[in-house]
Design a protein around this motif. Structure first.
Motif, mmCIF file in Angstrom:
data_model
loop_
_atom_site.group_PDB
_atom_site.id
_atom_site.type_symbol
_atom_site.label_atom_id
_atom_site.label_comp_id
_atom_site.label_asym_id
_atom_site.label_seq_id
_atom_site.Cartn_x
_atom_site.Cartn_y
_atom_site.Cartn_z
ATOM 1 N N UNK A 76 0.820 -1.249 -0.137
ATOM 2 C CA UNK A 76 -0.015 -0.019 0.060
ATOM 3 C C UNK A 76 0.868 1.323 0.023
ATOM 4 N N UNK A 77 0.394 2.268 -0.811
ATOM 5 C CA UNK A 77 1.339 3.488 -0.819
ATOM 6 C C UNK A 77 0.339 4.576 -0.294
ATOM 7 N N UNK A 78 0.443 4.956 1.023
ATOM 8 C CA UNK A 78 -0.309 5.796 1.546
ATOM 9 C C UNK A 78 0.151 7.409 1.739
ATOM 10 N N UNK A 79 -0.762 8.369 1.735
ATOM 11 C CA UNK A 79 -0.275 9.711 1.925
ATOM 12 C C UNK A 79 -1.163 10.517 2.254
ATOM 13 N N UNK A 80 -1.032 11.845 2.771
ATOM 14 C CA UNK A 80 -2.078 12.626 3.267
ATOM 15 C C UNK A 80 -2.590 13.368 1.954
#
Length: 181
Positions: free
Chosen positions: A69-73
């Motif tokens: 998973x590539x997560x960011x705000x």
């Protein structure tokens, strides 16, 4: 013509503004972007590709065999997803999960005590260091748990279960306070 539905964060409103008690802080994290990447690409190579296309501040979390998973705000821009998909051609596939999953932050000196009430994962820093992630159950819900700091974690859950997970965590936090955690 009727108005189109507007995106509303699932954990919006005063009921989900955050909980701070017994050394525990729960917070609904921004519903920025969450990408599911599948393929025979190493995390370092994936990080390099992410940096090239504007996702340098995103974090990579292992989600299974050859899955991340590539997560960011930051909210996902469709052109960014297209650029990333093109950069990963022949190496991996990428799917947008941004509208299907929600992230919840759990932090504080009693965060491990709280999470131990819902999962059997050993969260001791010597076993589960910062940056480590695992897919697990918290109660009856499938959740990805990521250690983001000494006493901080991020839980990612399917959007339709976010309110249920929040309520479970709030209940466990109240229980931790009664237990004197």
């Amino acid at each position: 013509m009727p108005d189109l539905p507007q995106h509303k964060p699932v954990l919006a409103g005063t009921r989900y503004t955050g909980i701070s008690e017994a050394g525990i802080r729960l917070e609904a994290l921004p519903e920025g972007h969450l990408l599911h990447v599948l393929g025979a690409i190493e995390p370092s190579a994936l990080a390099a590709e992410l940096a090239k296309v504007g996702f340098a501040t995103s974090s990579i979390r292992k989600a299974g065999f050859r899955q991340w998973f590539v997560a960011g705000d930051e909210p996902l821009v469709p052109a960014g997803l297209e650029t990333l998909a093109a950069a990963l051609t022949g190496k991996a596939y990428v799917m947008d999960q941004s509208h299907g999953r929600v992230r919840i932050g759990v932090s504080g000196h009693s965060s491990r005590v709280l999470l131990s009430k819902g999962t059997a994962v050993d969260l001791d820093p010597s076993v589960f260091p910062e940056g480590h992630s695992v897919m697990s159950m918290v109660g009856h819900l499938s959740v990805q748990i990521v250690r983001t700091g000494d006493d901080s974690f991020e839980l990612t859950v399917l959007r339709s279960f976010a309110e249920s997970l929040w309520e479970d965590l709030a209940h466990m936090a109240a229980s931790a306070e009664k237990d004197g955690a």
